[in-house]
Design a protein around this motif. Structure first.
Motif, PDB file in Angstrom:
ATOM      1  N   ILE A  24       0.848  -1.197   0.000  1.00 22.01           N
ATOM      2  CA  ILE A  24       0.000   0.000   0.000  1.00 22.01           C
ATOM      3  C   ILE A  24       0.883   1.246   0.000  1.00 22.01           C
ATOM      4  CG2 ILE A  24      -1.690   1.333   1.326  1.00 22.01           C
ATOM      5  CD1 ILE A  24      -2.782  -1.437   2.321  1.00 22.01           C
ATOM      6  N   ALA A  25       1.947   1.233   0.793  1.00 25.01           N
ATOM      7  CA  ALA A  25       2.870   2.377   0.847  1.00 25.01           C
ATOM      8  C   ALA A  25       3.503   2.625  -0.515  1.00 25.01           C
ATOM      9  CB  ALA A  25       3.948   2.138   1.897  1.00 25.01           C
ATOM     10  N   GLU A  26       3.902   1.573  -1.201  1.00 27.75           N
ATOM     11  CA  GLU A  26       4.498   1.740  -2.537  1.00 27.75           C
ATOM     12  C   GLU A  26       3.512   2.375  -3.509  1.00 27.75           C
ATOM     13  OE1 GLU A  26       5.703  -2.257  -3.419  1.00 27.75           O
ATOM     14  OE2 GLU A  26       7.494  -2.119  -2.151  1.00 27.75           O
ATOM     15  N   THR A  27       2.259   1.954  -3.437  1.00 27.52           N
ATOM     16  CA  THR A  27       1.230   2.520  -4.312  1.00 27.52           C
ATOM     17  C   THR A  27       0.984   3.980  -3.976  1.00 27.52           C
ATOM     18  OG1 THR A  27       0.171   0.375  -4.548  1.00 27.52           O
ATOM     19  CG2 THR A  27      -1.159   2.301  -5.071  1.00 27.52           C
ATOM     20  N   LYS A  28       0.833   4.288  -2.695  1.00 29.62           N
ATOM     21  CA  LYS A  28       0.583   5.674  -2.288  1.00 29.62           C
ATOM     22  C   LYS A  28       1.788   6.562  -2.592  1.00 29.62           C
ATOM     23  CE  LYS A  28      -3.241   5.244   0.686  1.00 29.62           C
ATOM     24  NZ  LYS A  28      -4.152   5.567  -0.397  1.00 29.62           N
ATOM     25  N   PHE A  29       2.972   6.033  -2.428  1.00 25.15           N
ATOM     26  CA  PHE A  29       4.176   6.795  -2.739  1.00 25.15           C
ATOM     27  C   PHE A  29       4.191   7.161  -4.226  1.00 25.15           C
ATOM     28  CE2 PHE A  29       8.631   6.785  -4.223  1.00 25.15           C
ATOM     29  CZ  PHE A  29       9.106   7.877  -3.516  1.00 25.15           C
ATOM     30  N   ALA A  30       3.871   6.198  -5.077  1.00 22.87           N
ATOM     31  CA  ALA A  30       3.848   6.460  -6.525  1.00 22.87           C
ATOM     32  C   ALA A  30       2.834   7.543  -6.876  1.00 22.87           C
ATOM     33  CB  ALA A  30       3.527   5.170  -7.284  1.00 22.87           C
ATOM     34  N   ILE A  31       1.720   7.557  -6.176  1.00 23.30           N
ATOM     35  CA  ILE A  31       0.661   8.539  -6.453  1.00 23.30           C
ATOM     36  C   ILE A  31       1.013   9.909  -5.889  1.00 23.30           C
ATOM     37  CG2 ILE A  31      -1.736   9.151  -5.917  1.00 23.30           C
ATOM     38  CD1 ILE A  31      -2.280   6.061  -5.928  1.00 23.30           C
ATOM     39  N   TRP A  32       1.541   9.952  -4.669  1.00 24.55           N
ATOM     40  CA  TRP A  32       1.729  11.213  -3.955  1.00 24.55           C
ATOM     41  C   TRP A  32       3.110  11.839  -4.095  1.00 24.55           C
ATOM     42  CZ3 TRP A  32      -1.726  14.299  -1.632  1.00 24.55           C
ATOM     43  CH2 TRP A  32      -3.024  13.800  -1.497  1.00 24.55           C
ATOM     44  N   ARG A  33       4.091  11.103  -4.540  1.00 24.28           N
ATOM     45  CA  ARG A  33       5.454  11.630  -4.609  1.00 24.28           C
ATOM     46  C   ARG A  33       5.525  12.922  -5.421  1.00 24.28           C
ATOM     47  NH1 ARG A  33      10.172   8.127  -7.272  1.00 24.28           N
ATOM     48  NH2 ARG A  33       8.761   8.255  -9.013  1.00 24.28           N
ATOM     49  N   THR A  34       4.948  12.922  -6.596  1.00 23.22           N
ATOM     50  CA  THR A  34       5.021  14.110  -7.455  1.00 23.22           C
ATOM     51  C   THR A  34       4.334  15.298  -6.807  1.00 23.22           C
ATOM     52  OG1 THR A  34       5.083  12.704  -9.397  1.00 23.22           O
ATOM     53  CG2 THR A  34       4.485  15.012  -9.742  1.00 23.22           C
ATOM     54  N   ARG A  35       3.152  15.089  -6.248  1.00 23.32           N
ATOM     55  CA  ARG A  35       2.395  16.191  -5.636  1.00 23.32           C
ATOM     56  C   ARG A  35       3.184  16.819  -4.486  1.00 23.32           C
ATOM     57  NH1 ARG A  35       0.394  20.227  -3.787  1.00 23.32           N
ATOM     58  NH2 ARG A  35      -1.574  20.354  -2.684  1.00 23.32           N
ATOM     59  N   ILE A  36       3.737  15.999  -3.637  1.00 22.97           N
ATOM     60  CA  ILE A  36       4.464  16.503  -2.468  1.00 22.97           C
ATOM     61  C   ILE A  36       5.785  17.144  -2.860  1.00 22.97           C
ATOM     62  CG2 ILE A  36       5.652  15.765  -0.355  1.00 22.97           C
ATOM     63  CD1 ILE A  36       3.280  13.773   0.018  1.00 22.97           C
ATOM     64  N   LEU A  37       6.526  16.497  -3.740  1.00 23.70           N
ATOM     65  CA  LEU A  37       7.822  17.046  -4.138  1.00 23.70           C
ATOM     66  C   LEU A  37       7.681  18.298  -4.996  1.00 23.70           C
ATOM     67  CD1 LEU A  37       9.851  13.790  -4.830  1.00 23.70           C
ATOM     68  CD2 LEU A  37       9.835  15.228  -2.774  1.00 23.70           C
ATOM     69  N   PHE A  38       6.621  18.383  -5.800  1.00 23.06           N
ATOM     70  CA  PHE A  38       6.395  19.582  -6.609  1.00 23.06           C
ATOM     71  C   PHE A  38       6.186  20.798  -5.707  1.00 23.06           C
ATOM     72  CE2 PHE A  38       3.580  22.559  -8.836  1.00 23.06           C
ATOM     73  CZ  PHE A  38       4.345  22.812  -9.964  1.00 23.06           C
ATOM     74  N   ALA A  39       5.373  20.628  -4.672  1.00 23.51           N
ATOM     75  CA  ALA A  39       5.139  21.736  -3.740  1.00 23.51           C
ATOM     76  C   ALA A  39       6.439  22.139  -3.044  1.00 23.51           C
ATOM     77  CB  ALA A  39       4.075  21.344  -2.717  1.00 23.51           C
ATOM     78  N   ALA A  40       7.216  21.153  -2.647  1.00 23.32           N
ATOM     79  CA  ALA A  40       8.480  21.445  -1.959  1.00 23.32           C
ATOM     80  C   ALA A  40       9.473  22.111  -2.906  1.00 23.32           C
ATOM     81  CB  ALA A  40       9.073  20.167  -1.385  1.00 23.32           C
ATOM     82  N   ALA A  41       9.526  21.649  -4.155  1.00 23.55           N
ATOM     83  CA  ALA A  41      10.472  22.210  -5.129  1.00 23.55           C
ATOM     84  C   ALA A  41      10.157  23.666  -5.450  1.00 23.55           C
ATOM     85  CB  ALA A  41      10.462  21.383  -6.414  1.00 23.55           C
ATOM     86  N   ASN A  42       8.904  24.020  -5.370  1.00 19.13           N
ATOM     87  CA  ASN A  42       8.509  25.403  -5.642  1.00 19.13           C
ATOM     88  C   ASN A  42       8.619  26.290  -4.410  1.00 19.13           C
ATOM     89  OD1 ASN A  42       7.917  25.215  -8.401  1.00 19.13           O
ATOM     90  ND2 ASN A  42       5.966  24.244  -7.931  1.00 19.13           N
ATOM     91  N   ALA A  43       9.180  25.728  -3.347  1.00 19.42           N
ATOM     92  CA  ALA A  43       9.393  26.465  -2.102  1.00 19.42           C
ATOM     93  C   ALA A  43       8.118  27.137  -1.615  1.00 19.42           C
ATOM     94  CB  ALA A  43      10.516  27.490  -2.262  1.00 19.42           C
ATOM     95  N   ASP A  44       6.999  26.443  -1.803  1.00 20.81           N
ATOM     96  CA  ASP A  44       5.715  26.944  -1.340  1.00 20.81           C
ATOM     97  C   ASP A  44       5.368  26.214  -0.046  1.00 20.81           C
ATOM     98  OD1 ASP A  44       3.083  27.643  -0.897  1.00 20.81           O
ATOM     99  OD2 ASP A  44       2.527  27.557  -3.014  1.00 20.81           O
ATOM    100  N   ALA A  45       5.702  26.831   1.067  1.00 24.16           N
ATOM    101  CA  ALA A  45       5.528  26.189   2.374  1.00 24.16           C
ATOM    102  C   ALA A  45       4.071  25.840   2.649  1.00 24.16           C
ATOM    103  CB  ALA A  45       6.072  27.086   3.480  1.00 24.16           C
ATOM    104  N   GLU A  46       3.164  26.730   2.286  1.00 29.71           N
ATOM    105  CA  GLU A  46       1.746  26.469   2.527  1.00 29.71           C
ATOM    106  C   GLU A  46       1.254  25.292   1.689  1.00 29.71           C
ATOM    107  OE1 GLU A  46      -0.334  27.737   4.863  1.00 29.71           O
ATOM    108  OE2 GLU A  46       1.528  28.625   5.585  1.00 29.71           O
ATOM    109  N   ASP A  47       1.649  25.244   0.423  1.00 33.61           N
ATOM    110  CA  ASP A  47       1.235  24.144  -0.444  1.00 33.61           C
ATOM    111  C   ASP A  47       1.872  22.834   0.010  1.00 33.61           C
ATOM    112  OD1 ASP A  47      -0.237  23.042  -2.567  1.00 33.61           O
ATOM    113  OD2 ASP A  47       1.508  23.138  -3.888  1.00 33.61           O
ATOM    114  N   SER A  48       3.109  22.890   0.496  1.00 32.15           N
ATOM    115  CA  SER A  48       3.767  21.692   1.014  1.00 32.15           C
ATOM    116  C   SER A  48       2.996  21.121   2.192  1.00 32.15           C
ATOM    117  CB  SER A  48       5.196  21.988   1.445  1.00 32.15           C
ATOM    118  OG  SER A  48       5.995  22.273   0.327  1.00 32.15           O
ATOM    119  N   LYS A  49       2.603  21.988   3.122  1.00 27.77           N
ATOM    120  CA  LYS A  49       1.832  21.526   4.276  1.00 27.77           C
ATOM    121  C   LYS A  49       0.464  21.016   3.844  1.00 27.77           C
ATOM    122  CE  LYS A  49       4.069  24.195   7.863  1.00 27.77           C
ATOM    123  NZ  LYS A  49       3.955  25.199   8.899  1.00 27.77           N
ATOM    124  N   LEU A  50      -0.146  21.686   2.870  1.00 30.27           N
ATOM    125  CA  LEU A  50      -1.451  21.251   2.374  1.00 30.27           C
ATOM    126  C   LEU A  50      -1.357  19.862   1.748  1.00 30.27           C
ATOM    127  CD1 LEU A  50      -4.440  21.785   1.773  1.00 30.27           C
ATOM    128  CD2 LEU A  50      -3.708  22.879  -0.361  1.00 30.27           C
TER     129      LEU A  50
END
Length: 132
Positions: free
Chosen positions: A21-47
């Motif tokens: 389940i973790a592998e599946t969720k990681f594949a789905i959420w990795r881009t969303r979480i890392l994109f927010a972090a890469a854009n240095a958007d702290a609020e979006d990262s927390k969201l």
């Protein structure tokens, strides 16, 4: 919760199910979480992290509601293992400790405990009830 999550729970032991389940969720959420972090958007990262956390809590409730696992506490424990595996995947594959920041690593178990207490209060069930 995805049908994949339920299939993995039915076919495998709890540790293997949590890992898959973790592998599946990681594949789905990795881009969303890392994109927010890469854009240095702290609020979006927390969201993004809060959205993931909310999804996982709902998944634990759906798993409980499906009747596959007898108690909400057991379902929450499974997803606590999923969360820990996801943290490891982010560290090893994405090379970031983003899920460890701001207490998110411990957030799942804390929220699951609150949810369990809330459901107990609403239902009037005793803590020893097998469905909890």
């Amino acid at each position: 919760m995805t049908k994949y999550d339920l299939r993995q729970w039915k076919k495998h032991s709890e540790p293997i199910a949590a890992e898959r389940i973790a592998e599946t969720k990681f594949a789905i959420w990795r881009t969303r979480i890392l994109f927010a972090a890469a854009n240095a958007d702290a609020e979006d990262s927390k969201l993004a992290l809060k959205q993931l956390l909310s999804e996982m809590i709902m998944d634990a409730c759906h798993l409980w509601d499906s009747g596959i696992k007898g108690s909400l506490r057991n379902c929450a424990e499974l997803y606590d293992q999923v969360w820990a595996h996801m943290c490891d995947l982010f560290k090893c594959i994405a090379r970031t400790d983003i899920l460890d920041r701001d207490g998110f690593m411990n957030a799942f178990s804390t929220i699951a405990e609150e949810l369990t207490r809330s459901l107990l209060a609403d239902s009037g069930k005793e803590p020893t009830d097998d469905r909890i």
